[in-house]
Design a protein around this motif. Structure first.
Motif, PDB file in Angstrom:
ATOM      1  N   LYS A  27     -16.636  61.735 -63.258  1.00  0.00           N
ATOM      2  CA  LYS A  27     -16.599  61.316 -61.852  1.00  0.00           C
ATOM      3  C   LYS A  27     -16.798  59.814 -61.828  1.00  0.00           C
ATOM      4  O   LYS A  27     -17.722  59.290 -62.452  1.00  0.00           O
ATOM      5  CB  LYS A  27     -17.724  62.013 -61.069  1.00  0.00           C
ATOM      6  CG  LYS A  27     -18.115  61.367 -59.738  1.00  0.00           C
ATOM      7  CD  LYS A  27     -17.067  61.554 -58.686  1.00  0.00           C
ATOM      8  CE  LYS A  27     -17.577  61.168 -57.297  1.00  0.00           C
ATOM      9  NZ  LYS A  27     -17.185  59.833 -56.879  1.00  0.00           N
ATOM     10  N   GLY A  29     -16.832  56.257 -59.108  1.00  0.00           N
ATOM     11  CA  GLY A  29     -16.946  55.934 -57.705  1.00  0.00           C
ATOM     12  C   GLY A  29     -17.666  54.633 -57.435  1.00  0.00           C
ATOM     13  O   GLY A  29     -17.941  53.842 -58.339  1.00  0.00           O
ATOM     14  N   GLU A  68     -13.646  49.819 -57.552  1.00  0.00           N
ATOM     15  CA  GLU A  68     -13.606  51.288 -57.521  1.00  0.00           C
ATOM     16  C   GLU A  68     -12.152  51.756 -57.501  1.00  0.00           C
ATOM     17  O   GLU A  68     -11.781  52.679 -58.230  1.00  0.00           O
ATOM     18  CB  GLU A  68     -14.340  51.830 -56.301  1.00  0.00           C
ATOM     19  CG  GLU A  68     -14.241  53.344 -56.203  1.00  0.00           C
ATOM     20  CD  GLU A  68     -14.560  53.890 -54.828  1.00  0.00           C
ATOM     21  OE1 GLU A  68     -15.033  55.038 -54.756  1.00  0.00           O
ATOM     22  OE2 GLU A  68     -14.318  53.196 -53.814  1.00  0.00           O
ATOM     23  N   ARG A  69     -11.334  51.133 -56.661  1.00  0.00           N
ATOM     24  CA  ARG A  69      -9.924  51.513 -56.563  1.00  0.00           C
ATOM     25  C   ARG A  69      -9.229  51.323 -57.910  1.00  0.00           C
ATOM     26  O   ARG A  69      -8.458  52.176 -58.370  1.00  0.00           O
ATOM     27  CB  ARG A  69      -9.247  50.666 -55.485  1.00  0.00           C
ATOM     28  CG  ARG A  69      -7.808  50.962 -55.255  1.00  0.00           C
ATOM     29  CD  ARG A  69      -7.593  52.216 -54.413  1.00  0.00           C
ATOM     30  NE  ARG A  69      -7.287  53.336 -55.280  1.00  0.00           N
ATOM     31  CZ  ARG A  69      -7.563  54.614 -55.037  1.00  0.00           C
ATOM     32  NH1 ARG A  69      -8.160  54.975 -53.936  1.00  0.00           N
ATOM     33  NH2 ARG A  69      -7.257  55.558 -55.871  1.00  0.00           N
ATOM     34  N   ILE A  72     -10.432  54.084 -60.314  1.00  0.00           N
ATOM     35  CA  ILE A  72      -9.792  55.370 -59.994  1.00  0.00           C
ATOM     36  C   ILE A  72      -8.351  55.373 -60.488  1.00  0.00           C
ATOM     37  O   ILE A  72      -7.881  56.348 -61.094  1.00  0.00           O
ATOM     38  CB  ILE A  72      -9.867  55.659 -58.482  1.00  0.00           C
ATOM     39  CG1 ILE A  72     -11.312  55.934 -58.069  1.00  0.00           C
ATOM     40  CG2 ILE A  72      -8.958  56.827 -58.101  1.00  0.00           C
ATOM     41  CD1 ILE A  72     -11.531  55.971 -56.572  1.00  0.00           C
ATOM     42  N   ASP A  73      -7.624  54.279 -60.250  1.00  0.00           N
ATOM     43  CA  ASP A  73      -6.230  54.192 -60.709  1.00  0.00           C
ATOM     44  C   ASP A  73      -6.138  54.288 -62.228  1.00  0.00           C
ATOM     45  O   ASP A  73      -5.240  54.938 -62.768  1.00  0.00           O
ATOM     46  CB  ASP A  73      -5.587  52.891 -60.214  1.00  0.00           C
ATOM     47  CG  ASP A  73      -5.382  52.871 -58.711  1.00  0.00           C
ATOM     48  OD1 ASP A  73      -5.484  53.944 -58.063  1.00  0.00           O
ATOM     49  OD2 ASP A  73      -5.133  51.769 -58.168  1.00  0.00           O
ATOM     50  N   CYS A  75      -8.250  55.832 -64.247  1.00  0.00           N
ATOM     51  CA  CYS A  75      -8.521  57.227 -64.628  1.00  0.00           C
ATOM     52  C   CYS A  75      -7.333  58.124 -64.304  1.00  0.00           C
ATOM     53  O   CYS A  75      -6.959  58.983 -65.111  1.00  0.00           O
ATOM     54  CB  CYS A  75      -9.783  57.729 -63.934  1.00  0.00           C
ATOM     55  SG  CYS A  75     -11.298  56.928 -64.513  1.00  0.00           S
ATOM     56  N   ARG A  81      -6.425  64.758 -62.429  1.00  0.00           N
ATOM     57  CA  ARG A  81      -7.519  64.921 -61.465  1.00  0.00           C
ATOM     58  C   ARG A  81      -7.893  66.401 -61.398  1.00  0.00           C
ATOM     59  O   ARG A  81      -7.035  67.271 -61.392  1.00  0.00           O
ATOM     60  CB  ARG A  81      -7.107  64.444 -60.078  1.00  0.00           C
ATOM     61  CG  ARG A  81      -6.864  62.968 -59.991  1.00  0.00           C
ATOM     62  CD  ARG A  81      -6.434  62.612 -58.557  1.00  0.00           C
ATOM     63  NE  ARG A  81      -5.804  61.314 -58.521  1.00  0.00           N
ATOM     64  CZ  ARG A  81      -6.354  60.242 -57.955  1.00  0.00           C
ATOM     65  NH1 ARG A  81      -7.513  60.321 -57.365  1.00  0.00           N
ATOM     66  NH2 ARG A  81      -5.714  59.101 -57.949  1.00  0.00           N
ATOM     67  N   GLU A  89     -11.939  61.910 -57.157  1.00  0.00           N
ATOM     68  CA  GLU A  89     -12.439  60.950 -58.135  1.00  0.00           C
ATOM     69  C   GLU A  89     -13.004  61.650 -59.361  1.00  0.00           C
ATOM     70  O   GLU A  89     -13.801  61.080 -60.095  1.00  0.00           O
ATOM     71  CB  GLU A  89     -13.514  60.082 -57.474  1.00  0.00           C
ATOM     72  CG  GLU A  89     -13.013  59.351 -56.249  1.00  0.00           C
ATOM     73  CD  GLU A  89     -14.128  58.777 -55.389  1.00  0.00           C
ATOM     74  OE1 GLU A  89     -15.297  59.159 -55.567  1.00  0.00           O
ATOM     75  OE2 GLU A  89     -13.822  57.939 -54.525  1.00  0.00           O
TER      76      GLU A  89
END
Length: 179
Positions: A27, A29, A68-69, A72-73, A75, A81, A89
């Protein structure tokens, strides 16, 4: 809290973080309160019969939302996901070390530590210096001596309504006169 690895998380953010659970889900974030957020994830994991096995958080920094963005991209480009395409996330099977390495490489404009403000003279009529200059008492002291005006939302000067609040340390107030 999970006790496999002692985690060190900052109390306040903003910061980005990554958590790996015992089911190999990661996770990532953002949080304004990373330590509190880690506790929430730990509690939720234990309710599902899993635990946190690794965790990482950045130092508090100004561009944490943007990072964070980016995290996330990163990952999403390297693992599926858990919650389906384009949402969430949580990522399955991504290497936690790679996530932390990438997150650590992001540009962090560190949050400036709070520096104590220098004391300022709050009254020209006396030599009162407040060691915490932006206190209500300090501001009212300035209003009482005409050094500061209070303007309401309609543009009216309402300073006179506040002018009676002078601290007893003011020599002008003790002598019964105000500037």
């Amino acid at each position: 809290m999970s006790t496999i690895i002692p985690f060190t998380f900052p109390e306040t953010g903003p910061a980005i973080y990554a958590v790996r659970f015992s089911n190999d889900v990661v996770k990532v974030g953002y949080s304004a309160r990373p330590l509190s957020r880690l506790r929430v994830h730990d509690r939720a994991a234990r309710q599902m019969g899993i635990q946190i096995v690794q965790a990482w958080a950045s130092e508090p920094h100004e561009n944490a939302r943007k990072n964070e963005r980016l995290l996330i991209d990163f990952c999403a480009a390297n693992a599926p996901r858990v919650t389906g395409e384009g949402a969430g996330e949580y990522f399955a099977g991504i290497d936690f070390g790679d996530v932390v390495e990438y997150a650590s490489s992001l540009c962090c404009e560190l949050v400036a530590p709070a520096h104590p403000q220098p004391a300022v003279k709050t009254c020209a009529a006396c030599d009162t210096v407040h060691d915490r200059p932006l206190t209500a008492q300090g501001l009212l002291h300035q209003v009482a001596h005409g050094e500061l005006r209070i303007i309401d939302r309609f543009g009216r000067d309402v300073s006179a309504a506040w002018a009676g609040a002078k601290p007893a340390t003011c020599s002008a107030a003790l002598e019964g006169g105000a500037r």
